[in-house]
Design a protein around this motif. Structure first.
Motif, PDB file in Angstrom:
ATOM      1  N   LYS A  48     -65.813  55.727  71.445  1.00  0.00           N
ATOM      2  CA  LYS A  48     -66.756  55.843  70.430  1.00  0.00           C
ATOM      3  C   LYS A  48     -66.217  56.058  68.868  1.00  0.00           C
ATOM      4  O   LYS A  48     -66.552  55.785  68.067  1.00  0.00           O
ATOM      5  CB  LYS A  48     -67.886  56.840  70.693  1.00  0.00           C
ATOM      6  N   SER A  49     -65.341  57.310  69.188  1.00  0.00           N
ATOM      7  CA  SER A  49     -64.548  57.686  68.106  1.00  0.00           C
ATOM      8  C   SER A  49     -63.856  56.494  67.157  1.00  0.00           C
ATOM      9  O   SER A  49     -63.595  56.205  65.996  1.00  0.00           O
ATOM     10  CB  SER A  49     -63.530  58.764  68.412  1.00  0.00           C
ATOM     11  N   PHE A  50     -62.993  55.740  68.286  1.00  0.00           N
ATOM     12  CA  PHE A  50     -62.140  54.532  67.743  1.00  0.00           C
ATOM     13  C   PHE A  50     -63.186  53.428  67.098  1.00  0.00           C
ATOM     14  O   PHE A  50     -62.709  52.956  66.112  1.00  0.00           O
ATOM     15  CB  PHE A  50     -61.501  53.924  69.009  1.00  0.00           C
ATOM     16  N   VAL A  51     -64.087  53.249  67.785  1.00  0.00           N
ATOM     17  CA  VAL A  51     -65.031  52.204  67.133  1.00  0.00           C
ATOM     18  C   VAL A  51     -65.566  52.773  65.524  1.00  0.00           C
ATOM     19  O   VAL A  51     -65.458  51.931  64.753  1.00  0.00           O
ATOM     20  CB  VAL A  51     -66.305  51.811  68.061  1.00  0.00           C
ATOM     21  N   GLU A  52     -65.986  53.916  65.457  1.00  0.00           N
ATOM     22  CA  GLU A  52     -66.229  54.376  64.275  1.00  0.00           C
ATOM     23  C   GLU A  52     -65.211  54.260  63.210  1.00  0.00           C
ATOM     24  O   GLU A  52     -65.390  54.039  61.865  1.00  0.00           O
ATOM     25  CB  GLU A  52     -66.736  55.921  64.361  1.00  0.00           C
ATOM     26  N   LYS A  53     -63.831  54.768  63.614  1.00  0.00           N
ATOM     27  CA  LYS A  53     -62.805  54.838  62.783  1.00  0.00           C
ATOM     28  C   LYS A  53     -62.560  53.095  62.596  1.00  0.00           C
ATOM     29  O   LYS A  53     -62.349  52.915  61.365  1.00  0.00           O
ATOM     30  CB  LYS A  53     -61.406  55.390  63.356  1.00  0.00           C
ATOM     31  N   LEU A  54     -62.658  52.382  63.332  1.00  0.00           N
ATOM     32  CA  LEU A  54     -62.197  50.863  63.126  1.00  0.00           C
ATOM     33  C   LEU A  54     -63.366  50.313  61.895  1.00  0.00           C
ATOM     34  O   LEU A  54     -63.281  49.419  61.314  1.00  0.00           O
ATOM     35  CB  LEU A  54     -62.396  50.114  64.322  1.00  0.00           C
ATOM     36  N   SER A  55     -64.812  50.753  62.292  1.00  0.00           N
ATOM     37  CA  SER A  55     -65.408  50.370  61.284  1.00  0.00           C
ATOM     38  C   SER A  55     -65.459  50.689  59.626  1.00  0.00           C
ATOM     39  O   SER A  55     -65.841  50.040  58.809  1.00  0.00           O
ATOM     40  CB  SER A  55     -66.924  50.821  61.816  1.00  0.00           C
ATOM     41  N   GLY A  56     -64.537  51.752  59.812  1.00  0.00           N
ATOM     42  CA  GLY A  56     -64.516  52.226  58.235  1.00  0.00           C
ATOM     43  C   GLY A  56     -63.348  51.708  57.850  1.00  0.00           C
ATOM     44  O   GLY A  56     -62.569  52.118  56.549  1.00  0.00           O
ATOM     45  N   VAL A  57     -62.380  50.968  58.749  1.00  0.00           N
ATOM     46  CA  VAL A  57     -61.073  50.394  57.740  1.00  0.00           C
ATOM     47  C   VAL A  57     -61.403  49.093  56.977  1.00  0.00           C
ATOM     48  O   VAL A  57     -62.281  48.407  57.189  1.00  0.00           O
ATOM     49  CB  VAL A  57     -60.196  49.896  59.232  1.00  0.00           C
ATOM     50  N   LYS A  58     -60.606  49.295  55.969  1.00  0.00           N
ATOM     51  CA  LYS A  58     -60.828  48.090  54.832  1.00  0.00           C
ATOM     52  C   LYS A  58     -59.570  47.192  54.983  1.00  0.00           C
ATOM     53  O   LYS A  58     -59.835  46.195  54.286  1.00  0.00           O
ATOM     54  CB  LYS A  58     -60.487  48.790  53.503  1.00  0.00           C
ATOM     55  N   SER A  59     -58.502  47.406  55.719  1.00  0.00           N
ATOM     56  CA  SER A  59     -57.520  46.463  55.770  1.00  0.00           C
ATOM     57  C   SER A  59     -56.984  46.105  57.124  1.00  0.00           C
ATOM     58  O   SER A  59     -57.277  47.090  57.966  1.00  0.00           O
ATOM     59  CB  SER A  59     -56.159  47.017  54.843  1.00  0.00           C
TER      60      SER A  59
END
Length: 111
Positions: A48-59
């Motif tokens: 869950k934490s990984f998906v949240e972090k990945l959804s906020g990535v811009k590059s």
């Protein structure tokens, strides 16, 4: 000659061994189930934490970095938890059969 009292004592010892073995097995299985549950919960939270972090990535670079970090962490956690659970299985087996040691040595032929 075998006495009735000897047979009764053996039966009583055997019953006590079976009871102790069943209790040890039950506590061992509970410990294993708890370890699996804890690992599943931690794995879910990490994903869950990984998906949240990945959804906020811009590059793309940051996405690959996050994915690499997640995979490394997941693998290390998997290996550690697998070793822990394997140890619990081993301990469970040892504790389950421990009450029978006395009965086996009592009736083992002398060498």
């Amino acid at each position: 000659m075998v006495k009735i009292e000897d047979i009764q004592n053996y039966g009583k010892e055997h019953f006590e061994s079976v009871t102790a073995s069943a209790n040890n097995l039950q506590s061992g299985v509970q410990a294993i189930a708890t370890a699996y549950g804890d690992y599943a919960k931690k794995s879910f939270e990490d994903t869950k934490s990984f998906v949240e972090k990945l959804s906020g990535v811009k590059s793309l670079d940051k996405a690959l970095e996050a994915q690499t970090e997640y995979l490394r962490s997941s693998y290390e956690t998997f290996v550690a938890e697998s070793q822990k659970i394997a140890g619990l299985y081993s301990d469970c087996a040892k504790q389950t059969f421990k009450p029978y040691e006395g009965l086996v040595t009592k009736f083992a032929p002398a060498q």
